[in-house]
Write a protein that holds these residues in place. Structure first.
Motif, PDB file in Angstrom:
ATOM      1  N   PRO A 147       9.574 -18.411 -34.372  1.00  0.00           N
ATOM      2  CA  PRO A 147       8.839 -17.240 -33.874  1.00  0.00           C
ATOM      3  C   PRO A 147       9.005 -17.048 -32.375  1.00  0.00           C
ATOM      4  O   PRO A 147       9.278 -17.993 -31.630  1.00  0.00           O
ATOM      5  CB  PRO A 147       7.383 -17.567 -34.228  1.00  0.00           C
ATOM      6  N   ALA A 148       8.822 -15.803 -31.941  1.00  0.00           N
ATOM      7  CA  ALA A 148       8.830 -15.501 -30.508  1.00  0.00           C
ATOM      8  C   ALA A 148       7.590 -16.100 -29.866  1.00  0.00           C
ATOM      9  O   ALA A 148       6.538 -16.202 -30.486  1.00  0.00           O
ATOM     10  CB  ALA A 148       8.872 -13.998 -30.289  1.00  0.00           C
ATOM     11  N   ARG A 149       7.730 -16.503 -28.626  1.00  0.00           N
ATOM     12  CA  ARG A 149       6.597 -17.011 -27.858  1.00  0.00           C
ATOM     13  C   ARG A 149       6.182 -15.955 -26.853  1.00  0.00           C
ATOM     14  O   ARG A 149       7.005 -15.500 -26.060  1.00  0.00           O
ATOM     15  CB  ARG A 149       6.972 -18.299 -27.122  1.00  0.00           C
ATOM     16  N   PRO A 150       4.932 -15.536 -26.873  1.00  0.00           N
ATOM     17  CA  PRO A 150       4.502 -14.497 -25.933  1.00  0.00           C
ATOM     18  C   PRO A 150       4.564 -15.003 -24.501  1.00  0.00           C
ATOM     19  O   PRO A 150       4.157 -16.135 -24.201  1.00  0.00           O
ATOM     20  CB  PRO A 150       3.057 -14.209 -26.359  1.00  0.00           C
ATOM     21  N   ALA A 151       5.089 -14.172 -23.630  1.00  0.00           N
ATOM     22  CA  ALA A 151       5.179 -14.540 -22.215  1.00  0.00           C
ATOM     23  C   ALA A 151       3.901 -14.135 -21.502  1.00  0.00           C
ATOM     24  O   ALA A 151       3.376 -13.047 -21.715  1.00  0.00           O
ATOM     25  CB  ALA A 151       6.382 -13.865 -21.574  1.00  0.00           C
ATOM     26  N   ALA A 152       3.368 -15.012 -20.669  1.00  0.00           N
ATOM     27  CA  ALA A 152       2.229 -14.657 -19.840  1.00  0.00           C
ATOM     28  C   ALA A 152       2.628 -13.522 -18.908  1.00  0.00           C
ATOM     29  O   ALA A 152       3.807 -13.337 -18.575  1.00  0.00           O
ATOM     30  CB  ALA A 152       1.756 -15.872 -19.046  1.00  0.00           C
ATOM     31  N   VAL A 153       1.642 -12.748 -18.481  1.00  0.00           N
ATOM     32  CA  VAL A 153       1.924 -11.536 -17.712  1.00  0.00           C
ATOM     33  C   VAL A 153       2.779 -11.822 -16.484  1.00  0.00           C
ATOM     34  O   VAL A 153       3.779 -11.144 -16.228  1.00  0.00           O
ATOM     35  CB  VAL A 153       0.595 -10.867 -17.292  1.00  0.00           C
ATOM     36  N   ASP A 154       2.427 -12.854 -15.733  1.00  0.00           N
ATOM     37  CA  ASP A 154       3.142 -13.139 -14.489  1.00  0.00           C
ATOM     38  C   ASP A 154       4.043 -14.373 -14.593  1.00  0.00           C
ATOM     39  O   ASP A 154       4.536 -14.872 -13.571  1.00  0.00           O
ATOM     40  CB  ASP A 154       2.139 -13.348 -13.340  1.00  0.00           C
ATOM     41  N   ALA A 155       4.247 -14.871 -15.804  1.00  0.00           N
ATOM     42  CA  ALA A 155       5.020 -16.103 -15.954  1.00  0.00           C
ATOM     43  C   ALA A 155       6.509 -15.836 -15.742  1.00  0.00           C
ATOM     44  O   ALA A 155       7.036 -14.799 -16.124  1.00  0.00           O
ATOM     45  CB  ALA A 155       4.788 -16.704 -17.329  1.00  0.00           C
ATOM     46  N   GLU A 156       7.183 -16.798 -15.132  1.00  0.00           N
ATOM     47  CA  GLU A 156       8.625 -16.680 -14.970  1.00  0.00           C
ATOM     48  C   GLU A 156       9.321 -17.086 -16.255  1.00  0.00           C
ATOM     49  O   GLU A 156       8.849 -17.946 -16.991  1.00  0.00           O
ATOM     50  CB  GLU A 156       9.096 -17.571 -13.816  1.00  0.00           C
ATOM     51  N   LEU A 157      10.451 -16.464 -16.498  1.00  0.00           N
ATOM     52  CA  LEU A 157      11.235 -16.809 -17.676  1.00  0.00           C
ATOM     53  C   LEU A 157      12.042 -18.075 -17.420  1.00  0.00           C
ATOM     54  O   LEU A 157      12.347 -18.418 -16.286  1.00  0.00           O
ATOM     55  CB  LEU A 157      12.164 -15.641 -18.034  1.00  0.00           C
ATOM     56  N   VAL A 158      12.363 -18.755 -18.505  1.00  0.00           N
ATOM     57  CA  VAL A 158      13.199 -19.949 -18.443  1.00  0.00           C
ATOM     58  C   VAL A 158      14.633 -19.543 -18.744  1.00  0.00           C
ATOM     59  O   VAL A 158      14.894 -18.855 -19.726  1.00  0.00           O
ATOM     60  CB  VAL A 158      12.720 -21.005 -19.454  1.00  0.00           C
ATOM     61  N   THR A 159      15.557 -19.954 -17.888  1.00  0.00           N
ATOM     62  CA  THR A 159      16.964 -19.625 -18.087  1.00  0.00           C
ATOM     63  C   THR A 159      17.713 -20.837 -18.628  1.00  0.00           C
ATOM     64  O   THR A 159      17.608 -21.935 -18.083  1.00  0.00           O
ATOM     65  CB  THR A 159      17.612 -19.158 -16.771  1.00  0.00           C
ATOM     66  N   VAL A 160      18.436 -20.614 -19.744  1.00  0.00           N
ATOM     67  CA  VAL A 160      19.231 -21.684 -20.346  1.00  0.00           C
ATOM     68  C   VAL A 160      20.654 -21.167 -20.566  1.00  0.00           C
ATOM     69  O   VAL A 160      20.914 -19.961 -20.544  1.00  0.00           O
ATOM     70  CB  VAL A 160      18.627 -22.155 -21.692  1.00  0.00           C
ATOM     71  N   HIS A 161      21.562 -22.121 -20.769  1.00  0.00           N
ATOM     72  CA  HIS A 161      22.964 -21.778 -21.020  1.00  0.00           C
ATOM     73  C   HIS A 161      23.339 -22.339 -22.392  1.00  0.00           C
ATOM     74  O   HIS A 161      23.294 -23.550 -22.611  1.00  0.00           O
ATOM     75  CB  HIS A 161      23.865 -22.361 -19.935  1.00  0.00           C
ATOM     76  N   VAL A 162      23.675 -21.451 -23.307  1.00  0.00           N
ATOM     77  CA  VAL A 162      24.029 -21.840 -24.671  1.00  0.00           C
ATOM     78  C   VAL A 162      25.507 -21.535 -24.891  1.00  0.00           C
ATOM     79  O   VAL A 162      25.917 -20.370 -24.866  1.00  0.00           O
ATOM     80  CB  VAL A 162      23.161 -21.092 -25.706  1.00  0.00           C
ATOM     81  N   ASP A 163      26.290 -22.578 -25.055  1.00  0.00           N
ATOM     82  CA  ASP A 163      27.748 -22.411 -25.221  1.00  0.00           C
ATOM     83  C   ASP A 163      28.334 -21.524 -24.121  1.00  0.00           C
ATOM     84  O   ASP A 163      29.180 -20.665 -24.358  1.00  0.00           O
ATOM     85  CB  ASP A 163      28.069 -21.811 -26.590  1.00  0.00           C
ATOM     86  N   GLY A 164      27.817 -21.747 -22.908  1.00  0.00           N
ATOM     87  CA  GLY A 164      28.328 -21.002 -21.767  1.00  0.00           C
ATOM     88  C   GLY A 164      27.704 -19.634 -21.576  1.00  0.00           C
ATOM     89  O   GLY A 164      28.038 -18.938 -20.614  1.00  0.00           O
ATOM     90  N   ILE A 165      26.815 -19.234 -22.463  1.00  0.00           N
ATOM     91  CA  ILE A 165      26.165 -17.920 -22.360  1.00  0.00           C
ATOM     92  C   ILE A 165      24.777 -18.107 -21.764  1.00  0.00           C
ATOM     93  O   ILE A 165      23.971 -18.900 -22.257  1.00  0.00           O
ATOM     94  CB  ILE A 165      26.072 -17.252 -23.733  1.00  0.00           C
ATOM     95  N   GLN A 166      24.505 -17.375 -20.694  1.00  0.00           N
ATOM     96  CA  GLN A 166      23.204 -17.483 -20.030  1.00  0.00           C
ATOM     97  C   GLN A 166      22.199 -16.560 -20.722  1.00  0.00           C
ATOM     98  O   GLN A 166      22.495 -15.410 -21.019  1.00  0.00           O
ATOM     99  CB  GLN A 166      23.327 -17.097 -18.559  1.00  0.00           C
ATOM    100  N   VAL A 167      21.012 -17.080 -20.975  1.00  0.00           N
ATOM    101  CA  VAL A 167      19.956 -16.284 -21.584  1.00  0.00           C
ATOM    102  C   VAL A 167      18.618 -16.724 -20.996  1.00  0.00           C
ATOM    103  O   VAL A 167      18.391 -17.916 -20.743  1.00  0.00           O
ATOM    104  CB  VAL A 167      19.960 -16.434 -23.126  1.00  0.00           C
ATOM    105  N   SER A 168      17.735 -15.756 -20.723  1.00  0.00           N
ATOM    106  CA  SER A 168      16.400 -16.039 -20.180  1.00  0.00           C
ATOM    107  C   SER A 168      15.350 -15.726 -21.238  1.00  0.00           C
ATOM    108  O   SER A 168      15.376 -14.648 -21.857  1.00  0.00           O
ATOM    109  CB  SER A 168      16.150 -15.200 -18.930  1.00  0.00           C
ATOM    110  N   VAL A 169      14.427 -16.663 -21.436  1.00  0.00           N
ATOM    111  CA  VAL A 169      13.432 -16.544 -22.501  1.00  0.00           C
ATOM    112  C   VAL A 169      12.076 -17.010 -21.987  1.00  0.00           C
ATOM    113  O   VAL A 169      11.996 -17.761 -21.003  1.00  0.00           O
ATOM    114  CB  VAL A 169      13.840 -17.392 -23.726  1.00  0.00           C
ATOM    115  N   PRO A 170      10.981 -16.610 -22.633  1.00  0.00           N
ATOM    116  CA  PRO A 170       9.656 -17.098 -22.244  1.00  0.00           C
ATOM    117  C   PRO A 170       9.553 -18.608 -22.452  1.00  0.00           C
ATOM    118  O   PRO A 170      10.183 -19.174 -23.353  1.00  0.00           O
ATOM    119  CB  PRO A 170       8.703 -16.348 -23.182  1.00  0.00           C
TER     120      PRO A 170
END
Length: 947
Positions: free
Chosen positions: A12-35
């Motif tokens: 499931p998706a995780r709701p992001a807090a209003v002012d929370a920063e996103l977490v950036t990860v690299h999956v197989d060389g692809i950058q993606v930012s998620v809560p």
């Protein structure tokens, strides 16, 4: 469209807090930012990287058992499961490597060594189906596995017997991989806890309840387990019989007021299954037994597909062409008006039809018939909701969307049984209760939500039927006298003078819990504790049903609840509000579309010259400024002889309305009765013209659910009777001398939008783009309005109304010492015309009378015996079930079978403001009888075959 495969992000998706920063990860060389808290699996899916999985799906919390979703994370030892591993800042993830491939191949090989090799990889008729229905075989292809080193001769489960007890799906243990997805779906999505994994190790297996068959277990057949199953272990019987579907049509359920979105999946032109849509605003991928499985009535042999006429109800029906039927009906209606006056005819719209169909019928009545004699089934269910909320808030609808309940801290449930009447919303509510919200139930009957698996009400106020207003006044009294009023909210948002008057009224001693205890039967301290819980909660929401509205003081009670919500500040944000749980799929829409005799579309009075002018310009017809007749007035006028002709669209008032003897006498008095429906129902027995209708699978339009959500209804097939229902109304109006024509249902919605401010921004094109909209949808709210009255009420300031308790005239006596109240059951719907023509009858094949053990013993009644139910207006016979759900002195039944006669015994007492019948309070006597209950009578008497 081709078969729609909705994306599955694994967790499931995780709701992001209003002012929370996103977490950036690299999956197989692809950058993606998620809560923060998002799983690696979901992040990978969002990046377009597909990680193999079997136990994971994005409707369930991660479980981590299948060991296929392993990944490598830089700087971390081992191969963690991506479903249970949350993303960390700057995490570098590899989803494919020789080591991962080796591990996945080994795990898949073990699964396949104890798994049927066909498993719907091929269709039921031998043809290859892309992707098949078994995710395990897809995984085998993904990891490049073509052989199993272990062979298939060892110990396995391939000979395990199938459970085919459920009429809609089969459980095949041989195909089960014990991933627990079905068990978790029953837990996390449905909340029934009917399934478990029994045994250990090799002996682990899915078990329904205590090792019972699915049919004998606590399973409610919602289909969540079938949808969650990654193999064909749980499979719809229609898929097994017809083969997997190959195309999809998006549409909306035609049962209760929840309004679930569905994918109708077809094989060619034949419906194979209905699958709840994950992006459905009301249901978010969940369903109940009715919407998921009970759609077969649309092709039932009882469908009447040809127009028919007859001169007299003593004559046989004569099938005719559409032209002849419409000409006959028009000429008869015109002749009646010529002899008896313009107002001698009228009609009833249907809450099961689309907004477009209802709009056209009320337009036909107002423009072609030339009067306002139009009403709808809301008259007998939620008319008090419209009146009460309009008086206090300024609009005739609920305040929240269903998702709002997820923010509620206290839920006050009054006169509703969601697990039976609105099961998909009930599942959402149960999820919130299990997360810590408190529940207060106000109901004479101990409904399942009072206590069920992992859910228990903080308070069950088991009041006497007919005493709702005394109870809500006690609530208000405690709020005022114990200093629980939200003074800031009242000062800013409500009328000072009406609040001051109400405050003085509600503080009177006669409204105290101690005084009302003598009326309601509920101990004062229990009431006070419940009120304190509601009034002090950060967010408290009221949900209610027909147990509120179907009383002589239904409108008063709605206004009492509105007073309570305003006094405590529980209006205008998520998690609060006044929320009617409406009974039929489009009862909200039928009211919105102008189905009341005093209101044009959008709840605007017919006497308003400005409003009338809008419609007169568009319709090119002068409209009557006087309100027309309500349904009870129509029936009385028919018997009196001044009302002679009637058009009834998709309603069976000879079964659904109270005091059936009176209703049938009125119908028999008509010179002309026109019925438009799917089946020859009880009302059609009195008809002179029968016009076949369309099922939801044939309709092209919109429904509006209980949360004001407007959803598209799309046809999966052409109308089996040859015409859309709105076309029939147009042709009838035209034959009467008022030309009406549309090329498509979208043009009707365009006319609705042009004349009705709350729908101004609605169109088929907009709905096709965004999925659904909640009215008001206009220039100030182009994307709709999930929550009403934010910042201010529609009427300006909130209006408080004094609500003195007035006891019903329907009272017990020595001759009629018990109170009968009525309700619904999960497997059946309304008068049963649809569900009785499906395998749902296997769960509920007859209406039963519940009676308290003490009352039964006093009358010599044993469980299962036939009993006579006798009231002041009639009597019927049912089978008794001895149960303590009802308090002593109260009996209960449902009304899904015509000959059960629940409405033979109900009286014509009604709500003082709206004439909504008082179904919930009928004084009766119960006695043993030698007469057979209706379940043993002939099929014709049960309305199961055409007459």
């Amino acid at each position: 469209m081709t078969l729609l495969r909705e994306p599955d992000y694994g967790t499931p998706a995780r709701p992001a807090a209003v002012d929370a920063e996103l977490v950036t990860v690299h999956v197989d060389g692809i950058q993606v930012s998620v809560p923060a808290g998002t799983s690696v699996m979901r992040a990978a899916a969002l990046a377009g990287v597909d990680i193999p999985k079997l136990c994971a799906t994005d409707s369930l919390e991660p479980f981590g058992s299948c060991r296929l979703c392993l990944v490598e994370i830089e700087g971390r030892k081992g191969t963690p499961a991506s479903c249970t591993t949350p993303c960390g800042p700057d995490m570098i993830v590899a989803t494919h490597s020789p080591r991962l491939a080796r591990l996945r191949r080994g795990v898949t090989e073990l699964y396949l060594s104890d798994h049927p090799q066909d498993c719907l990889t091929n269709g039921a008729h031998g043809e290859e189906v892309e992707g098949g229905e078994c995710e395990l075989h897809g995984i085998a292809a993904m990891v490049g596995l073509t052989d199993v080193r272990y062979g298939f001769a060892g110990k396995n489960h391939l000979d395990a017997a199938k459970d085919e007890s459920n009429p809609y799906f089969t459980f095949d243990p041989a195909a089960c991989i014990a991933c627990s997805r079905c068990v978790r779906a029953c837990d996390e999505v449905q909340g029934t806890f009917a399934l478990t994994i029994a045994g250990r190790g090799f002996g682990s297996m899915v078990s329904a309840s205590a090792g019972e068959s699915f049919m004998a277990s606590e399973c409610v057949s919602c289909g969540a387990c079938v949808q969650a199953c990654p193999t064909s272990a749980l499979q719809e019987k229609t898929v097994i019989e017809l083969g997997p579907p190959n195309r999809t049509v998006l549409t909306t359920c035609a049962y209760c007021g929840v309004g679930c979105s569905f994918k109708a999946e077809l094989r060619g032109d034949e419906v194979v299954r209905m699958v709840p849509a994950k992006d459905g605003g009301a249901n978010e991928g969940h369903s109940c037994v009715k919407g998921r499985f009970a759609w077969g009535y649309a092709s039932h042999r009882d469908r009447q597909l040809s127009p028919m006429v007859r001169e007299s109800t003593n004559d046989e029906w004569r099938p005719v062409s559409w032209d002849e039927a419409i000409d006959y009906a028009a000429s008869r209606l015109t002749a009646i008006q010529a002899e008896h006056g313009v107002k001698s005819i009228g009609g009833i719209t249907s809450s099961r039809c689309t907004n477009e169909e209802v709009f056209v019928v009320q337009k036909m009545i107002r423009a072609a018939f030339g009067n306002n004699n139009v009403d709808t089934c809301a008259r007998v269910c939620h008319a008090p909701t419209g009146y009460g909320l309009s008086q206090t808030f300024g609009t005739s609808a609920g305040t929240q969307d269903f998702k709002s309940v997820e923010q509620a801290d206290v839920i006050l449930l009054i006169g509703a049984n969601p697990t039976d009447g609105h099961p998909v919303f009930a599942s959402r509510m149960k999820q919130r209760l299990r997360k810590g919200a408190a529940l207060v139930v106000v109901d004479p009957r101990r409904i399942d939500l009072v206590r069920s698996p992992h859910v228990e009400a903080a308070h069950h106020l088991q009041l006497q039927p007919g005493t709702n207003v005394a109870m809500v006044n006690a609530f208000g009294h405690v709020v005022v006298t114990e200093g629980l009023v939200d003074r800031d909210f009242v000062a800013q948002r409500c009328e000072a003078d009406s609040f001051a008057q109400w405050e003085e009224f509600i503080a009177r001693p006669e409204n105290s819990p101690e005084a009302t205890e003598q009326i309601t039967g509920v101990p004062a301290e229990q009431v006070r504790a419940a009120v304190r819980l509601y009034a002090t909660a950060p967010n408290a929401a009221i949900y209610y049903g027909l147990g509120v509205t179907e009383h002589s003081q239904g409108s008063t009670m709605v206004m009492g609840m509105a007073n309570l919500a305003m006094a405590t500040g529980n209006i205008g944000r998520e998690g609060v509000g006044i929320n009617p749980l409406r009974g039929q799929n489009n009862v909200q829409g039928s009211c919105d579309m102008g189905s009341f005799p005093h209101e044009l579309p959008g709840y605007r009075h017919v006497g308003d010259d400005t409003v009338r002018e809008v419609f007169e310009q568009v319709w090119a017809r002068t409209l009557d400024a006087e309100p027309g007749l309500r349904i009870p007035n129509m029936l009385d006028a028919a018997i009196a002889g001044s009302y002679r002709g009637m058009f009834i669209q998709g309603e069976d008032i000879a079964q659904s309305d109270p005091n059936v003897k009176h209703v049938k006498a009125a119908l028999a008095s008509l010179e002309l009765l026109i019925v438009q429906d799917l089946f020859l129902n009880e009302t059609a027995a009195f008809a002179h013209v029968f016009l076949p209708g369309t099922s939801f699978l044939e309709k092209d339009g919109t429904f509006t659910n209980a949360e004001r959500r407007i959803n598209r209804v799309r046809p999966v097939m052409e109308p089996r009777c040859g015409k859309q229902e709105w076309q029939v109304a147009c042709e009838l109006a035209t034959a009467m001398g008022y030309p009406m024509h549309y090329d498509h249902g979208s043009q009707i919605m365009d006319e609705i939008a042009a004349t009705t401010p709350t729908f101004a921004g609605v169109s088929f094109a907009k709905l096709d783009e965004v999925g659904s909209l909640q009215w008001p949808c206009n220039a100030s709210a182009p994307d709709g309005t999930p929550t009403m009255h934010v910042g201010g009420f529609v009427r300006g300031k909130g209006h408080f109304v004094d609500t003195p308790f007035v006891a019903t005239d329907e009272r017990t006596s020595r001759k009629f010492p018990l109170i009968l109240t009525t309700g619904r059951i999960l497997s059946q719907y309304n008068v049963g015309a649809q569900t009785r023509r499906t395998p749902n009858v296997q769960w509920h094949g007859e209406d039963i009378l519940e009676i308290h053990p003490h009352d039964a013993e006093e009358r010599g009644i044993v469980d299962g015996a036939a009993v006579a139910i006798i009231s002041r207006v009639g009597q019927t016979v049912l089978r008794a079930r001895i149960a303590d759900r009802m308090p002593q002195g109260v009996v209960y039944t449902t009304f899904h079978y015509p000959s059960s006669g629940a409405n033979i015994v109900t009286t014509d007492y009604s709500d003082w403001a709206t004439n909504c019948p008082e179904y919930k309070v009928t004084a009766v006597q119960i006695a043993p009888t030698s007469q057979a209950p209706v379940s043993e009578q002939a099929p014709q008497e049960l309305g199961m075959v055409p007459r």
